[in-house]
Design a protein around this motif. Structure first.
Motif, short mmCIF file in Angstrom:
data_model
loop_
_atom_site.label_atom_id
_atom_site.label_comp_id
_atom_site.label_asym_id
_atom_site.label_seq_id
_atom_site.Cartn_x
_atom_site.Cartn_y
_atom_site.Cartn_z
N LEU A 38 3.77 -10.13 0.99
CA LEU A 38 3.23 -8.93 1.62
C LEU A 38 3.85 -8.72 2.99
O LEU A 38 4.21 -7.60 3.37
N TYR A 39 4.00 -9.83 3.72
CA TYR A 39 4.53 -9.73 5.07
C TYR A 39 5.93 -9.13 5.08
O TYR A 39 6.23 -8.21 5.83
N GLN B 52 -1.92 -18.80 -1.72
CA GLN B 52 -2.14 -17.85 -0.62
C GLN B 52 -0.88 -17.62 0.20
O GLN B 52 -0.55 -16.50 0.55
N GLN B 53 -0.21 -18.76 0.51
CA GLN B 53 0.97 -18.67 1.37
C GLN B 53 2.02 -17.74 0.75
O GLN B 53 2.54 -16.84 1.43
N GLN C 299 5.79 -5.41 4.21
CA GLN C 299 5.28 -4.58 5.30
C GLN C 299 6.26 -4.51 6.46
O GLN C 299 6.38 -3.48 7.12
N GLN C 300 6.97 -5.62 6.69
CA GLN C 300 7.98 -5.64 7.75
C GLN C 300 9.05 -4.59 7.49
O GLN C 300 9.47 -3.88 8.38
N GLU D 208 0.88 -14.10 0.89
CA GLU D 208 0.97 -13.52 2.25
C GLU D 208 2.42 -13.31 2.66
O GLU D 208 2.74 -12.30 3.29
N ASP D 209 3.30 -14.24 2.29
CA ASP D 209 4.72 -14.10 2.65
C ASP D 209 5.31 -12.85 2.00
O ASP D 209 6.05 -12.10 2.64
N VAL E 210 7.86 -1.22 8.41
CA VAL E 210 7.89 -0.97 9.86
C VAL E 210 9.28 -0.51 10.27
O VAL E 210 9.44 0.46 11.03
#
Lengths: 201, 330
Positions: free
Chosen positions: B307-308, B300-301, B311-312, B304-305, B315
């Motif tokens: 994707l993060y 999971q970690q 997505q960053q 999520e990393d 932005v």
């Protein structure tokens, strides 16, 4: 639990899908991480919420349940598989109808198609397996698959044996509420004649 | 202030980031198959990520611009041409009125996205512009685009005309996106284990990680069917249906996998072997029938990393695109 989530929605919550024995929560990990900055993974953060929802599910479960009276025409062209089911089960058609319409069903899940409600539990006497091959099914058709009964919202191929049809739409994209049944609702079927069915259509 | 479909493509639909909050009623999220490409197309065209875009499959459509417009095409490379001139991907481009966009040749990828500055004038259905073909709702009249369809732009884009040099049909604006990280190692698809992963026989668990799987021709926006090693469960018990998601890898009764894609059903009753990580959905969406997949299991970690950071970057890109455009028109 689904109701608890509706009351305690968090930013990034995308969908809650209740099913027979599960609740699926779909979320946006980026939004949750940005807004709530959990110490753990976002997955564990949401899992913790599920635990909380589970612990509080009793508080909400006695909320008023919506009950729908749904007319069904169990005759003629609207019940294409009733004859073969009756022969197979060695039960008169009237008896299948009587049993099907005398049970108060619960909407266990909506899935497969927009507004396809999975209802149960069907009386063991009229539980019936799926067809070996899917066949074309008309919108509004009421079918049986094992101990489940359900209503097709759209014309679609389907493997359920069709024993009747309802006069109203299960799914109307232009309506304010395109699907009027919700998981957890109760359904009582009421047999109607072809004439009544066509008048209500 | 519009464009017209002169000739439809194989499957051109209006999509956005998806329709949420309706899955419990059997209404799926839908949305762009490659949400990253769709989002970037919007940003380059000066929109926010959620605006409606046109999702195009090959063979692509022929589109007449009835008005000067700022557009962007991202995703698969179908060799887009404006009249006779190649139109670069992943760039903001001003196109002149009365030019025709067409797609010459399938070079790479499975679908591309056309965004228009200001977005298309379509009515949202249940909070989203995405086309739901099964429901016949959302997007443009709930269906694929057809010959003669006219899509109106929400904003008057006439002021971009000044950026067009005389005698030129298009003007490429001078900012670009680095997309390498998102689509690198295109065949390596990471997943997190699903609820039934442990039910696989140990040698099937190995087979999943060690073999290549090929995308079957019978694959579409609903799901990718895979062909590869036959996977077996320790016990072949029937399951009750539960919710599923974009990226869920289900094991079919014949031992083959199907990966649920954007137009998947909301519930399913097959064992959930894994879930393709969200950060890898863009590259998966750009794979075609016949392409190979090598699966890699991550926790999971890691998921999520990845994707993060993806997505960053979006932005930052959103802000940069906005600033560039402001400088240009001010």
């Amino acid at each position: 639990m689904a109701a608890w989530f509706s009351d305690h929605a968090f930013e990034g919550l995308k969908n809650i899908i209740p099913a027979y024995s599960s609740l699926t929560v779909i979320y946006d990990p980026f939004l949750v991480k940005t807004l709530y900055q959990p110490d753990s993974t976002v997955y564990d953060w949401v899992k913790q919420l599920l635990q909380t929802a589970f612990e509080h599910s009793d508080d909400i479960s006695n909320r008023a349940v919506k009950r729908h009276q749904v007319p069904v025409c169990y005759e003629g062209i609207y019940a294409p598989d009733l004859g073969s089911m009756a022969a197979s089960l060695k039960l008169p058609e009237e008896e299948i109808i009587r049993i099907h319409a005398s049970t108060l069903y619960r909407v266990f899940m909506i899935g497969f198609l927009p507004g396809f409600a999975y209802l149960g539990t069907v009386d063991a006497q009229i539980a019936f397996p799926r067809k070996p091959q899917p066949a074309p099914v008309m919108a509004g058709s009421v079918g049986i698959a094992g101990k489940q009964t359900g209503i097709y919202p759209l014309n679609s191929p389907g493997g359920w044996n069709i024993i009747g049809r309802i006069p109203m739409k299960m799914f109307d994209p232009n309506a304010k509420e395109p699907v009027w049944m919700n998981p957890g609702d109760e359904v009582q079927f009421c047999p109607v004649s072809v004439r009544e069915f066509e008048m209500q259509q | 202030m519009s464009l017209t479909i002169i000739k439809p493509g194989l499957s051109d639909t209006i999509q956005d980031t998806g329709r949420f909050g309706q899955a419990h009623l059997g209404i799926n999220a839908g949305g762009a198959m490659d949400p990253y490409a769709a989002g970037v197309a919007n940003m380059l065209a000066g929109n926010n990520q959620c605006e409606a875009v046109l999702e195009i499959h090959f063979p692509g459509p022929q589109i007449l611009f009835e008005q000067n417009a700022l557009i962007s095409i991202t995703g698969g490379d179908f060799t887009p041409m404006l009249n006779d001139e190649p139109l670069p991907l992943w760039r903001p481009v001003v196109v002149r009125k009365n030019t025709v966009l067409h797609f010459n040749k399938l070079q790479d990828g499975a679908r591309c996205y056309l965004a228009i500055h200001g977005g298309f004038c379509v009515k949202p259905w249940l909070g989203s512009y995405s086309t739901n073909l099964k429901a016949g709702a959302g997007g443009h009249q709930g269906r694929r685009l057809e010959k003669g369809d006219e899509l109106t732009f929400r904003e008057n884009t006439v002021y971009f005309a000044g950026l067009l040099k005389e005698g030129r049909e298009l003007q490429v604006l001078n900012w670009r996106v680095n997309i390498r990280r998102v689509y690198e190692d295109p065949h390596e698809i990471c997943f997190t284990p699903g609820n039934e992963f442990k039910e696989l026989c140990p040698n099937s668990q190995e087979a999943l990680l060690e073999n290549n799987f090929i995308i079957h021709p019978y694959s579409d926006r609903m799901g990718y069917r895979l062909k590869g090693a036959v996977l077996k469960r320790k016990e072949e018990n029937e399951m009750v249906s539960s919710g599923v998601n974009f990226g869920t890898m289900q094991l079919l009764p014949d031992g083959q996998l199907i990966i649920l894609m954007a137009d998947h059903q909301t519930t399913g009753g097959y064992p959930r072997i894994g879930h393709v990580i969200t950060a890898h959905l863009p590259k998966l969406a750009q794979l075609r029938p016949g392409d190979n997949i090598q699966f890699r299991c991550v926790d999971q970690q890691t998921a999520e990393d990845l994707l993060y950071s993806q997505q960053q970057e979006l932005v930052i890109l959103q802000r940069a695109c906005h600033d560039h455009l402001n400088e240009l028109v001010c």
